[in-house]
Design an enzyme around this catalytic site. Structure first.
Site, PDB file in Angstrom:
ATOM      1  N   LYS A 181      -6.712  -3.030   4.040  1.00  0.00           N
ATOM      2  CA  LYS A 181      -4.546  -2.200   4.149  1.00  0.00           C
ATOM      3  C   LYS A 181      -5.049  -0.756   4.068  1.00  0.00           C
ATOM      4  CE  LYS A 181      -2.466  -6.110   3.181  1.00  0.00           C
ATOM      5  NZ  LYS A 181      -2.637  -7.463   2.020  1.00  0.00           N
ATOM      6  N   ASP A 218     -13.442  -9.366  -2.363  1.00  0.00           N
ATOM      7  CA  ASP A 218     -12.224  -8.881  -1.470  1.00  0.00           C
ATOM      8  C   ASP A 218     -11.235  -8.177  -1.814  1.00  0.00           C
ATOM      9  OD1 ASP A 218      -9.760  -8.625   0.583  1.00  0.00           O
ATOM     10  OD2 ASP A 218      -9.793 -10.971   0.816  1.00  0.00           O
ATOM     11  N   TYR A 240      -5.872 -15.666  -2.019  1.00  0.00           N
ATOM     12  CA  TYR A 240      -5.245 -15.212  -0.561  1.00  0.00           C
ATOM     13  C   TYR A 240      -6.353 -14.863   0.181  1.00  0.00           C
ATOM     14  CZ  TYR A 240      -3.130 -14.000   3.949  1.00  0.00           C
ATOM     15  OH  TYR A 240      -3.051 -13.538   4.770  1.00  0.00           O
ATOM     16  N   TYR A 295       5.171 -15.500   9.195  1.00  0.00           N
ATOM     17  CA  TYR A 295       5.815 -16.490   8.607  1.00  0.00           C
ATOM     18  C   TYR A 295       8.112 -16.791   8.878  1.00  0.00           C
ATOM     19  CZ  TYR A 295       1.254 -16.645   7.117  1.00  0.00           C
ATOM     20  OH  TYR A 295       0.226 -16.744   6.585  1.00  0.00           O
TER      21      TYR A 295
HETATM   22  C1  LIG Z   1      -3.555  -8.894   3.467  1.00  0.00           C
HETATM   23  C2  LIG Z   1      -5.249  -9.691   2.688  1.00  0.00           C
HETATM   24  C3  LIG Z   1      -6.608  -9.969   3.808  1.00  0.00           C
HETATM   25  C4  LIG Z   1      -5.784  -9.999   5.125  1.00  0.00           C
HETATM   26  O1  LIG Z   1      -5.956  -8.796   6.143  1.00  0.00           O
HETATM   27  P1  LIG Z   1      -4.690  -8.567   7.265  1.00  0.00           P
HETATM   28  O2  LIG Z   1      -4.764  -6.902   7.750  1.00  0.00           O
HETATM   29  O3  LIG Z   1      -3.679  -8.806   7.462  1.00  0.00           O
HETATM   30  O4  LIG Z   1      -6.073  -9.373   8.543  1.00  0.00           O
HETATM   31  C5  LIG Z   1      -7.147  -9.863   3.397  1.00  0.00           C
HETATM   32  N1  LIG Z   1      -7.517 -10.806   2.090  1.00  0.00           N
HETATM   33  C6  LIG Z   1      -6.445 -10.016   0.983  1.00  0.00           C
HETATM   34  C7  LIG Z   1      -6.728 -10.433  -0.053  1.00  0.00           C
HETATM   35  C8  LIG Z   1      -5.324  -9.041   1.604  1.00  0.00           C
HETATM   36  O5  LIG Z   1      -4.466  -9.052   0.926  1.00  0.00           O
END
Ligand SMILES: *Cc1c(COP(=O)(O)O)cnc(C)c1O
Length: 429
Positions: free
Chosen positions: A274, A245, A144, A17
């Site tokens: 993550k 997610d 997101y 970004y």
């Molecule tokens: C960071 C994130 C993603 C994407 O993960 P990447 O490893 O960057 O592809 C998806 N969902 C959430 C909630 C995130 O914080």
């Protein structure tokens, strides 16, 4: 690193970004250990970001390093088609045991966005196999889910600039972001937008996708667990799948193992990433119920149609197993609670500051939302000169430090934010 390395970097290398024509400055990091990043000129920065939610145990952790070294000496990678290996089996056994009851089948991939793609494809194939035409997702505004196309299609349409890709992104349905906050009294009606949309469109919806409790990159918002319970109940009533997610929230960050635990619910599909390896390597997992996995497998394709080259990478699985073993004694709970207490004590008084719109803390996440957007380049430079690594975005200056951070180091991060608010040049008007 030399000056010409930095010049090459800004001329030739994309960073997240930022413009290729007028790139924001980058800071050369040559090593990292515990809660500190070391710059090439020898300066050390206290890390307040855990490298975007990932490095929960800090950097260069001896236990994770040892596990990775042991695994490298056996094999760093082998294909997953027709082959399995001990690190993957151990990891999936752990994940099935740790995650909410009922999630039994694990798909390993290499990044969070791919875990979300996998979750969406699972939902689509599930309905395909049941002979129902359900192609839409319902997502929350301010959400997101990643930057690949499927994931992006479920992100907040404004934040992720859906207009740029119009005609290419599948159109989904969006409901208002939950308003009632975590820790407040539940407000009947906060789920009205959701209830209305589901009543009208449930027969074409494949799944609801959301970040449980914490909306991360879309605004660092913490919402009420009752919203999640209502969503689960509505999904059950209408027979719509629920995708949680937890790529940002998993593994203790919010004070529970998973954010879904705050509401006591099990999603139908769960995405992890993550902090899964504590930031040592990229790895993600998508878990689902046996019923979903078997329905997909009974469909026309006879299997789930996805298989990344680096699926189940043994080295990444070994790092994840080591990270999970460090969480096993649950001592992270006291650490996260202590971080939460210190963040509250240090940041909450800023709520009355004239530049501040809102302050909120949940688990090891502290957020100061300002009234004006930050002026990133000078603010970033100022933080670095103060010996801290804090990376704000938009109107959000936030901390999510490694769980191992010491109280004095955390105080340094908090003080830097408090002092940053005194400088008018740090904000756009
Ligand atoms: C960071 C994130 C993603 C994407 O993960 P990447 O490893 O960057 O592809 C998806 N969902 C959430 C909630 C995130 O914080």
């Amino acid at each position: 690193m030399q000056a010409d390395d930095l010049a090459f970097d800004s001329r030739h290398i994309w960073h997240p970004y930022t413009s290729m024509r007028h790139p924001l400055p980058t800071y050369p990091v040559v090593s990292a250990s515990g809660c500190e990043l070391t710059l090439s000129d020898g300066r050390r920065l206290v890390d307040g970001m855990s490298s975007w939610w990932a490095a929960i145990h800090g950097y260069n952790h001896p236990v994770i390093n040892q596990a990775m070294n042991d695994q490298i000496s056996r094999m760093s990678h082998v294909m997953f088609g027709g082959i399995t290996h001990p690190p993957a089996v151990e990891l999936c056994r752990r994940l099935v045991a740790l995650t909410p009851e009922g999630l039994e089948c694990v798909f390993l991939a290499d990044s969070g966005s791919v875990a979300v793609e996998v979750a969406i494809k699972m939902a689509l194939q599930y309905w395909q196999a049941r002979g129902e035409k359900r192609r839409e997702l319902l997502a929350l505004r301010r959400g997101y889910h990643g930057d690949t196309f499927g994931a992006m299609s479920a992100c907040d349409p404004d934040n992720s600039m859906h207009s740029l890709y119009q005609g290419y992104l599948p159109p989904h349905r969006f409901v208002d972001a939950p308003q009632r906050r975590f820790g407040e009294i539940w407000n009947e009606g906060d789920d009205r937008s959701l209830t209305t949309l589901l009543a009208a469109h449930n027969s074409t919806l494949a799944a609801i996708i959301l970040e449980p409790i914490v909306q991360g990159a879309g605004g660092m918002r913490f919402y009420h667990p009752e919203y999640l319970r209502r969503t689960r109940a509505l999904c059950d009533y209408y027979g719509v799948l629920l995708i949680a997610d937890e790529i940002a929230t998993g593994f203790g960050r919010t004070g529970e193992w998973f954010a879904c635990n705050h509401a006591g619910i099990t999603p139908d599909i769960l995405c992890l990433g993550k902090a899964l390896t504590s930031g040592a390597l990229s790895l993600s997992a998508t878990l689902t119920r046996r019923h979903v996995a078997e329905t997909i497998s009974d469909g026309d394709a006879g299997c789930f149609m996805h298989g990344p080259t680096f699926m189940g990478n043994p080295l990444a699985c070994a790092a994840a197993n080591a990270s999970l073993s460090l969480l096993q004694d649950e001592s992270w709970r006291q650490r996260v609670a202590a971080i939460a207490a210190q963040l509250s004590a240090g940041l909450m008084p800023l709520a009355d500051h004239p530049r501040v719109y809102d302050v909120r803390v949940l688990g090891a996440i502290g957020v100061v939302e300002t009234k004006q957007p930050v002026n990133l380049a000078p603010l970033q430079r100022w933080f670095v000169e103060r010996g801290v690594w804090i990376r704000p975005f938009g109107k959000l200056i936030y901390l999510m430090p490694p769980y191992i951070i010491s109280p004095p180091a955390l105080a340094q991060l908090i003080d830097a934010i408090v002092d940053a608010l005194t400088q008018p040049a740090h904000f756009l008007s």
